[in-house]
Design a protein around this motif. Structure first.
Motif, PDB file in Angstrom:
ATOM      1  N   ARG A 212     -36.217  29.758 -61.942  1.00 21.52           N
ATOM      2  CA  ARG A 212     -35.781  28.420 -61.489  1.00 21.52           C
ATOM      3  C   ARG A 212     -36.696  27.338 -62.064  1.00 21.52           C
ATOM      4  O   ARG A 212     -36.227  26.257 -62.446  1.00 21.52           O
ATOM      5  CB  ARG A 212     -35.792  28.360 -59.960  1.00 21.52           C
ATOM      6  CG  ARG A 212     -34.701  29.176 -59.291  1.00 21.52           C
ATOM      7  CD  ARG A 212     -34.508  28.745 -57.842  1.00 21.52           C
ATOM      8  NE  ARG A 212     -33.476  29.534 -57.220  1.00 21.52           N
ATOM      9  CZ  ARG A 212     -33.704  30.607 -56.454  1.00 21.52           C
ATOM     10  NH1 ARG A 212     -34.957  30.987 -56.221  1.00 21.52           N
ATOM     11  NH2 ARG A 212     -32.715  31.278 -55.927  1.00 21.52           N
ATOM     12  N   LEU A 213     -37.992  27.639 -62.126  1.00 16.75           N
ATOM     13  CA  LEU A 213     -38.928  26.684 -62.702  1.00 16.75           C
ATOM     14  C   LEU A 213     -38.581  26.412 -64.166  1.00 16.75           C
ATOM     15  O   LEU A 213     -38.623  25.267 -64.619  1.00 16.75           O
ATOM     16  CB  LEU A 213     -40.363  27.229 -62.589  1.00 16.75           C
ATOM     17  CG  LEU A 213     -41.456  26.428 -63.296  1.00 16.75           C
ATOM     18  CD1 LEU A 213     -41.589  25.036 -62.687  1.00 16.75           C
ATOM     19  CD2 LEU A 213     -42.793  27.170 -63.235  1.00 16.75           C
ATOM     20  N   ARG A 214     -38.208  27.440 -64.903  1.00 17.08           N
ATOM     21  CA  ARG A 214     -37.850  27.261 -66.306  1.00 17.08           C
ATOM     22  C   ARG A 214     -36.635  26.354 -66.453  1.00 17.08           C
ATOM     23  O   ARG A 214     -36.534  25.579 -67.402  1.00 17.08           O
ATOM     24  CB  ARG A 214     -37.577  28.630 -66.945  1.00 17.08           C
ATOM     25  CG  ARG A 214     -38.820  29.493 -67.035  1.00 17.08           C
ATOM     26  CD  ARG A 214     -38.498  30.915 -67.423  1.00 17.08           C
ATOM     27  NE  ARG A 214     -39.694  31.754 -67.346  1.00 17.08           N
ATOM     28  CZ  ARG A 214     -39.687  33.064 -67.496  1.00 17.08           C
ATOM     29  NH1 ARG A 214     -38.552  33.692 -67.733  1.00 17.08           N
ATOM     30  NH2 ARG A 214     -40.812  33.748 -67.415  1.00 17.08           N
ATOM     31  N   HIS A 215     -35.692  26.461 -65.520  1.00 20.65           N
ATOM     32  CA  HIS A 215     -34.529  25.571 -65.547  1.00 20.65           C
ATOM     33  C   HIS A 215     -34.924  24.114 -65.341  1.00 20.65           C
ATOM     34  O   HIS A 215     -34.289  23.208 -65.871  1.00 20.65           O
ATOM     35  CB  HIS A 215     -33.518  25.978 -64.461  1.00 20.65           C
ATOM     36  CG  HIS A 215     -32.624  27.103 -64.871  1.00 20.65           C
ATOM     37  ND1 HIS A 215     -31.915  27.104 -66.051  1.00 20.65           N
ATOM     38  CD2 HIS A 215     -32.304  28.270 -64.246  1.00 20.65           C
ATOM     39  CE1 HIS A 215     -31.203  28.218 -66.139  1.00 20.65           C
ATOM     40  NE2 HIS A 215     -31.427  28.946 -65.064  1.00 20.65           N
ATOM     41  N   SER A 216     -35.990  23.908 -64.551  1.00 21.87           N
ATOM     42  CA  SER A 216     -36.356  22.544 -64.182  1.00 21.87           C
ATOM     43  C   SER A 216     -37.313  21.880 -65.165  1.00 21.87           C
ATOM     44  O   SER A 216     -37.555  20.676 -65.077  1.00 21.87           O
ATOM     45  CB  SER A 216     -37.000  22.549 -62.786  1.00 21.87           C
ATOM     46  OG  SER A 216     -38.244  23.235 -62.807  1.00 21.87           O
ATOM     47  N   VAL A 217     -37.876  22.657 -66.104  1.00 20.82           N
ATOM     48  CA  VAL A 217     -38.843  22.113 -67.054  1.00 20.82           C
ATOM     49  C   VAL A 217     -38.131  21.783 -68.355  1.00 20.82           C
ATOM     50  O   VAL A 217     -37.632  22.685 -69.042  1.00 20.82           O
ATOM     51  CB  VAL A 217     -39.978  23.128 -67.313  1.00 20.82           C
ATOM     52  CG1 VAL A 217     -40.913  22.613 -68.393  1.00 20.82           C
ATOM     53  CG2 VAL A 217     -40.760  23.392 -66.029  1.00 20.82           C
ATOM     54  N   PRO A 218     -38.042  20.509 -68.728  1.00 18.61           N
ATOM     55  CA  PRO A 218     -37.241  20.129 -69.900  1.00 18.61           C
ATOM     56  C   PRO A 218     -37.768  20.651 -71.225  1.00 18.61           C
ATOM     57  O   PRO A 218     -37.026  20.764 -72.196  1.00 18.61           O
ATOM     58  CB  PRO A 218     -37.263  18.597 -69.853  1.00 18.61           C
ATOM     59  CG  PRO A 218     -38.480  18.242 -69.050  1.00 18.61           C
ATOM     60  CD  PRO A 218     -38.623  19.332 -68.044  1.00 18.61           C
ATOM     61  N   TRP A 219     -39.068  20.973 -71.292  1.00 18.83           N
ATOM     62  CA  TRP A 219     -39.645  21.389 -72.568  1.00 18.83           C
ATOM     63  C   TRP A 219     -39.766  22.909 -72.701  1.00 18.83           C
ATOM     64  O   TRP A 219     -40.261  23.394 -73.708  1.00 18.83           O
ATOM     65  CB  TRP A 219     -41.034  20.778 -72.748  1.00 18.83           C
ATOM     66  CG  TRP A 219     -41.988  21.121 -71.629  1.00 18.83           C
ATOM     67  CD1 TRP A 219     -42.651  22.302 -71.429  1.00 18.83           C
ATOM     68  CD2 TRP A 219     -42.377  20.271 -70.554  1.00 18.83           C
ATOM     69  NE1 TRP A 219     -43.425  22.256 -70.302  1.00 18.83           N
ATOM     70  CE2 TRP A 219     -43.287  21.013 -69.746  1.00 18.83           C
ATOM     71  CE3 TRP A 219     -42.061  18.954 -70.192  1.00 18.83           C
ATOM     72  CZ2 TRP A 219     -43.859  20.468 -68.601  1.00 18.83           C
ATOM     73  CZ3 TRP A 219     -42.641  18.429 -69.058  1.00 18.83           C
ATOM     74  CH2 TRP A 219     -43.532  19.190 -68.281  1.00 18.83           C
ATOM     75  N   TYR A 220     -39.289  23.665 -71.715  1.00 19.44           N
ATOM     76  CA  TYR A 220     -39.509  25.106 -71.751  1.00 19.44           C
ATOM     77  C   TYR A 220     -38.865  25.759 -72.982  1.00 19.44           C
ATOM     78  O   TYR A 220     -39.504  26.569 -73.671  1.00 19.44           O
ATOM     79  CB  TYR A 220     -38.976  25.784 -70.484  1.00 19.44           C
ATOM     80  CG  TYR A 220     -39.147  27.281 -70.525  1.00 19.44           C
ATOM     81  CD1 TYR A 220     -40.386  27.865 -70.296  1.00 19.44           C
ATOM     82  CD2 TYR A 220     -38.076  28.114 -70.856  1.00 19.44           C
ATOM     83  CE1 TYR A 220     -40.560  29.238 -70.371  1.00 19.44           C
ATOM     84  CE2 TYR A 220     -38.239  29.488 -70.941  1.00 19.44           C
ATOM     85  CZ  TYR A 220     -39.479  30.046 -70.693  1.00 19.44           C
ATOM     86  OH  TYR A 220     -39.640  31.398 -70.790  1.00 19.44           O
ATOM     87  N   ALA A 221     -37.622  25.424 -73.275  1.00 17.68           N
ATOM     88  CA  ALA A 221     -36.935  26.027 -74.422  1.00 17.68           C
ATOM     89  C   ALA A 221     -37.659  25.697 -75.721  1.00 17.68           C
ATOM     90  O   ALA A 221     -37.809  26.554 -76.603  1.00 17.68           O
ATOM     91  CB  ALA A 221     -35.486  25.555 -74.483  1.00 17.68           C
ATOM     92  N   GLU A 222     -38.131  24.464 -75.840  1.00 17.32           N
ATOM     93  CA  GLU A 222     -38.870  24.071 -77.039  1.00 17.32           C
ATOM     94  C   GLU A 222     -40.164  24.869 -77.169  1.00 17.32           C
ATOM     95  O   GLU A 222     -40.534  25.318 -78.263  1.00 17.32           O
ATOM     96  CB  GLU A 222     -39.182  22.577 -76.999  1.00 17.32           C
ATOM     97  CG  GLU A 222     -39.933  22.071 -78.217  1.00 17.32           C
ATOM     98  CD  GLU A 222     -40.269  20.587 -78.136  1.00 17.32           C
ATOM     99  OE1 GLU A 222     -41.077  20.138 -78.955  1.00 17.32           O
ATOM    100  OE2 GLU A 222     -39.732  19.911 -77.244  1.00 17.32           O
ATOM    101  N   ALA A 223     -40.853  25.079 -76.029  1.00 18.24           N
ATOM    102  CA  ALA A 223     -42.092  25.857 -76.050  1.00 18.24           C
ATOM    103  C   ALA A 223     -41.809  27.305 -76.425  1.00 18.24           C
ATOM    104  O   ALA A 223     -42.555  27.913 -77.205  1.00 18.24           O
ATOM    105  CB  ALA A 223     -42.779  25.781 -74.685  1.00 18.24           C
ATOM    106  N   TYR A 224     -40.741  27.860 -75.901  1.00 17.54           N
ATOM    107  CA  TYR A 224     -40.390  29.254 -76.176  1.00 17.54           C
ATOM    108  C   TYR A 224     -40.054  29.432 -77.654  1.00 17.54           C
ATOM    109  O   TYR A 224     -40.600  30.319 -78.325  1.00 17.54           O
ATOM    110  CB  TYR A 224     -39.214  29.678 -75.301  1.00 17.54           C
ATOM    111  CG  TYR A 224     -38.904  31.155 -75.372  1.00 17.54           C
ATOM    112  CD1 TYR A 224     -39.425  32.038 -74.431  1.00 17.54           C
ATOM    113  CD2 TYR A 224     -38.109  31.672 -76.384  1.00 17.54           C
ATOM    114  CE1 TYR A 224     -39.152  33.399 -74.491  1.00 17.54           C
ATOM    115  CE2 TYR A 224     -37.836  33.029 -76.466  1.00 17.54           C
ATOM    116  CZ  TYR A 224     -38.357  33.883 -75.512  1.00 17.54           C
ATOM    117  OH  TYR A 224     -38.090  35.228 -75.592  1.00 17.54           O
ATOM    118  N   VAL A 225     -39.160  28.601 -78.160  1.00 22.60           N
ATOM    119  CA  VAL A 225     -38.752  28.719 -79.561  1.00 22.60           C
ATOM    120  C   VAL A 225     -39.923  28.419 -80.491  1.00 22.60           C
ATOM    121  O   VAL A 225     -40.137  29.117 -81.486  1.00 22.60           O
ATOM    122  CB  VAL A 225     -37.559  27.784 -79.848  1.00 22.60           C
ATOM    123  CG1 VAL A 225     -37.269  27.707 -81.348  1.00 22.60           C
ATOM    124  CG2 VAL A 225     -36.324  28.256 -79.100  1.00 22.60           C
ATOM    125  N   GLY A 226     -40.691  27.381 -80.171  1.00 24.51           N
ATOM    126  CA  GLY A 226     -41.840  27.033 -81.006  1.00 24.51           C
ATOM    127  C   GLY A 226     -42.865  28.154 -81.055  1.00 24.51           C
ATOM    128  O   GLY A 226     -43.429  28.454 -82.118  1.00 24.51           O
TER     129      GLY A 226
END
Length: 344
Positions: A212-226
């Protein structure tokens, strides 16, 4: 390289119930918000430790192991930039992750520390230990994400070509947002554990909360892919000439090192752990049957037995060196003692 030595099982604490996640706090580090969970020592004389999670994980990945080791280690589990509760970073390269670890140890002013790293955190710990040996007392690597080039040996292999797309982070964010937290948590558990049925219900509920926290953090996908791009880049550079090779860095590690991997790891080629152990000058290796990518979560007491074996070994060496120095000093004093001649 030698086999890891394990302390007897009966000497390792066995909590009656699973501990709650360690409380966390925000720390300003170089103008950015960093997050750390303190795992305080439960006995005097404990030595400082830092725990570093892997790709997509967080400081909570160390809850159980840090609890078992709290009689010997005063721990701090950090959220890497962009993950958990830490702020995003300008760069997610492996070098940047290692620099964050180094800065944390410097900022906390507790070095040298016993440094632990899992997966991507293990690879970053290799870089940190090679670049700043003065900050690392010992190194424990659990399924370190060291270079391998066969994508068939990782569940993440099929998505690597997608990293070439300029909008990869947006695609990842869209995919993650389409999954409810429970399904996302189940996918993570399935990929990381050899036997998902071992996953305690308490930890499953905590994993859902993390999702749920990952859904709420706007930069999570960018951090994961980066971060995944940074890992793949380090893999490619490892087989090219130059000092940036991860394998060359491994040979420069001076800290006593423990390498642990599960034979049922679905994310990192299991052949990498023995290769790391062969290259690190002072290393010990433990391969675990029936264990996946996060041994510190799946079999924390077994991992703790190997860590305590390493700590006992280092303590014995220190005591031997101390006695040797004391003997040399005593013998030197005797040799320099004035010779008194009696008058006849």
């Amino acid at each position: 390289m030698k086999r890891a030595s394990l302390v007897p099982e009966f000497t390792v604490p066995s909590p009656e119930k699973l501990p709650e996640r360690w409380p966390g706090r925000e720390v300003e580090l170089d103008g950015l918000k960093a997050y750390v969970r303190d795992t305080p020592a439960t006995a005097p004389g404990a030595e400082p430790a830092v725990y570093v999670h892997g790709l997509g994980g967080s400081s909570t990945n160390w809850t159980d192991l840090a609890g078992v080791l709290s009689g010997r280690l005063d721990g701090q589990a950090i959220d890497l930039p962009g993950f958990g509760h830490s702020a995003p970073a300008r760069s997610y390269s492996l070098t940047a992750m290692a620099a964050h670890i180094i800065r944390w140890v410097e900022h906390s002013d507790r070095g040298p520390v016993h440094l632990f790293g899992n997966s991507m955190g293990g690879a970053a710990a290799v870089v940190a230990a090679a670049l700043r040996p003065d900050l690392v007392r010992s190194l424990t690597l659990i399924s370190p994400a060291m270079p391998f080039l066969d994508p068939r040996r990782s569940l993440q292999g099929p998505i690597v070509p997608l990293l070439l797309l300029p909008n990869a982070a947006k695609l990842a964010a869209r995919r993650m947002s389409s999954m409810d937290p429970e399904a996302l948590a189940a996918m993570v558990i399935e990929s990381c554990y050899a036997d998902p049925s071992r996953y305690p219900e308490q930890r499953r509920l905590e994993a859902i909360e993390e999702a749920r926290l990952r859904h709420s953090v706007p930069w999570y996908a960018e951090a994961y892919v980066g971060s995944l791009r940074g890992l793949v880049s380090s893999f490619l550079r490892a087989y090219l000439p130059g000092e940036g090779s991860m394998w060359r860095l491994a040979t420069k590690i001076t800290a006593p090192t423990l390498v642990i991997a599960g034979r049922q790891d679905k994310l990192v080629d299991i052949r990498t752990a023995p290769q790391v152990a062969r290259l690190v000058p002072d290393s010990r290796l433990m391969m675990l049957e029936g264990v996946g990518h996060v041994a510190q979560m799946e079999v924390p007491r077994t991992v703790a037995r190997a860590v305590l074996g390493l700590l006992d070994e280092l303590q014995a060496v220190h005591q031997h060196d101390t006695r040797q120095v004391a003997t040399q000093v005593r013998d030197g004093v005797r040799q320099r003692a004035p010779q008194v001649r009696m008058a006849s």
